[in-house]
Structure formats: C-alpha cells, structure tokens
Scaffold this active site. Structure first.
Site, mmCIF file in Angstrom:
data_model
loop_
_atom_site.group_PDB
_atom_site.id
_atom_site.type_symbol
_atom_site.label_atom_id
_atom_site.label_comp_id
_atom_site.label_asym_id
_atom_site.label_seq_id
_atom_site.Cartn_x
_atom_site.Cartn_y
_atom_site.Cartn_z
ATOM 1 N N CYS A 77 -52.748 0.626 101.657
ATOM 2 C CA CYS A 77 -52.001 0.928 102.882
ATOM 3 C C CYS A 77 -51.027 2.102 102.672
ATOM 4 O O CYS A 77 -51.483 3.226 102.519
ATOM 5 C CB CYS A 77 -51.323 -0.344 103.374
ATOM 6 S SG CYS A 77 -51.035 -0.300 105.134
ATOM 7 N N ARG A 103 -51.585 8.155 109.673
ATOM 8 C CA ARG A 103 -50.669 7.013 109.590
ATOM 9 C C ARG A 103 -50.634 6.256 110.919
ATOM 10 O O ARG A 103 -50.769 6.846 111.981
ATOM 11 C CB ARG A 103 -49.244 7.490 109.288
ATOM 12 C CG ARG A 103 -49.074 7.996 107.872
ATOM 13 C CD ARG A 103 -47.622 8.375 107.635
ATOM 14 N NE ARG A 103 -46.734 7.242 107.746
ATOM 15 C CZ ARG A 103 -45.423 7.341 107.954
ATOM 16 N NH1 ARG A 103 -44.852 8.514 108.083
ATOM 17 N NH2 ARG A 103 -44.691 6.255 108.043
ATOM 18 N N HIS A 174 -54.759 -4.727 103.025
ATOM 19 C CA HIS A 174 -53.906 -5.344 101.992
ATOM 20 C C HIS A 174 -54.617 -6.461 101.228
ATOM 21 O O HIS A 174 -54.394 -7.641 101.521
ATOM 22 C CB HIS A 174 -52.687 -5.975 102.673
ATOM 23 C CG HIS A 174 -51.668 -5.006 103.135
ATOM 24 N ND1 HIS A 174 -50.640 -4.570 102.340
ATOM 25 C CD2 HIS A 174 -51.511 -4.391 104.320
ATOM 26 C CE1 HIS A 174 -49.885 -3.730 103.009
ATOM 27 N NE2 HIS A 174 -50.390 -3.600 104.224
ATOM 28 N N GLU A 176 -53.908 -7.795 98.575
ATOM 29 C CA GLU A 176 -52.951 -8.654 97.859
ATOM 30 C C GLU A 176 -52.421 -9.778 98.757
ATOM 31 O O GLU A 176 -51.713 -10.657 98.285
ATOM 32 C CB GLU A 176 -51.796 -7.803 97.305
ATOM 33 C CG GLU A 176 -50.811 -7.253 98.320
ATOM 34 C CD GLU A 176 -51.344 -6.066 99.132
ATOM 35 O OE1 GLU A 176 -52.557 -5.771 99.061
ATOM 36 O OE2 GLU A 176 -50.549 -5.457 99.862
HETATM 37 N N1 GLN Z 1 -47.118 2.212 108.419
HETATM 38 C C1 GLN Z 1 -46.850 2.373 107.022
HETATM 39 C C2 GLN Z 1 -46.760 3.844 106.636
HETATM 40 O O1 GLN Z 1 -47.069 4.683 107.395
HETATM 41 C C3 GLN Z 1 -47.902 1.687 106.184
HETATM 42 C C4 GLN Z 1 -47.904 0.209 106.480
HETATM 43 C C5 GLN Z 1 -48.294 -0.659 105.341
HETATM 44 O O2 GLN Z 1 -48.254 -0.274 104.169
HETATM 45 N N2 GLN Z 1 -48.599 -1.886 105.664
HETATM 46 O O3 GLN Z 1 -46.381 4.146 105.550
#
Ligand code: GLN
Length: 198
Positions: A77, A103, A174, A176
C-alpha cells in the site's frame, strides 16, 4: 534469515507478527545502521507522505535505495507508493520500481473494500490453495508497469494491484491484515532465492 520492517509510521507491527509467526527473525528499522545485515525489507502501509518525510529526516533515502538495488524489498500500500518511480506528484519516493502508481485511486477511506483475487504466483507457495482475500484501505492503484516490472495480480476489470520487478514486490493491498500468510511466504521465497544466488 533476517527481515527488516520499516517502522517509521503505519502498520509495521502487523507485518512483524506475521513474520514472527513464520519463524523469521525481524528488525524494526528506523535508522540507517539498522539496515546492515538484513536479507530483505518490508515497507508497510500507512501514509506515504509521512513515511517519505520521515525517511528524508532520518537519512534513510539513499541507504534504502542502495539496499533495494541488491536485496528484496516489498512495499504494501503506502509502501508500494514509496517504492515506485512515478506517482504524478512530488513527494519523496525511492524510485526503485518501474511502476506508475495513483494514490487513493479507489476513493476515500469509506470506499475501502475487500475482494477475492486470483494470484497465479501464489500457486508456487501453495498449489490448489484458491483465491486470495485482499484488503484495500484507501489504496493506490498500479496504473501501469513498464521497464522491468510485471503485473502479478489484477482486479476482475484488469486494473493492476500487485507487481514484481525481480527481487522487488509491490501490492496495493494489505496481506498483513488477514490470517493468510501466502504473500509473506512468497516474499520470503524471493529473499531466499536471492541469497542462494549470492
Ligand atoms: N492512502 C495512503 C497513501 O496515499 C495509503 C493507504 C495505505 O497504506 N493503506 O499513502
């Protein structure tokens, strides 16, 4: 095998528990000296702007880049954003992976979702093990892979959510946060392959 987890911000603790469950020695990385002697590194989810600012402040940008030239890094992420070399805006990036990332591509926090994905690469870890349940939290999209990077997984509409470039790995979601350790085992296999090649 010793795996570091970048512990500046975000859900590094969840990655550490998963690695410990798999019997791997872990190190929380906050300073350049803690990168020494690691076989691989995970960059967790969180806020990529915050992770980037702190990495600059702690002198970690160049040591992390140098590490990623030789050793395995997996970004989940925000970590995937931080690994990429193009996100259409200016913020500190390691620029190690040939992926273009957008993003917050799925909307705001309330638009977070979970979905079962088909990830053929995980067959190497557990043949016949079926779909992978993936958690997306204000997730980035891997808009495109180019150069040396390749797509590892796509949503049903074809949008890319996981990519690999040799020993580097990026996932929009994610792994994890579920009990499924297949992705962590896949990463450990990348790390081990590299050590065998050393
Ligand atoms: N929205 C976050 C970013 O732009 C990432 C979100 C996440 O790691 N769950 O960095």
């Amino acid at each position: 095998m010793k795996i570091g987890v970048l512990a500046l911000q975000g859900d590094f603790a969840e990655h550490i528990s998963m690695l410990q469950r798999l019997g791997v020695e872990t190190v929380q990385v906050r300073l350049p000296a803690q990168i020494e002697g690691l076989d691989g590194l995970i960059i967790p989810g969180g806020e990529s702007t915050t992770i980037g600012k702190l990495a600059v402040a702690y002198g970690l940008m160049e040591p992390l880049r140098q590490f990623g030239e030789r050793k395995s890094i997996w970004g989940t992420c925000a970590g995937a954003i931080f690994l990429s070399n193009d996100i259409h805006r200016d913020q500190p990036l390691l620029g190690l992976m040939d992926i273009i990332v957008a993003r917050n591509a799925f909307g705001r926090q309330v638009d977070s979702f979970e979905i079962d994905l088909d990830i053929p690469a995980l067959q190497q870890i557990a043949p016949e093990s079926g779909a992978y349940h993936a958690v997306f939290i204000r997730a980035p999209l891997i808009e495109a892979v180019h150069g040396r990077a390749e797509a590892l997984s796509q949503l049903p509409d074809g949008r890319i959510v996981a990519a690999r470039q040799g020993h580097l790995l990026a996932t929009s979601f994610h792994p994890e946060l579920t009990g499924d350790d297949r992705f962590h085992r896949y990463f450990l296999k990348l790390v081990a392959g590299e050590r065998m090649a050393d």
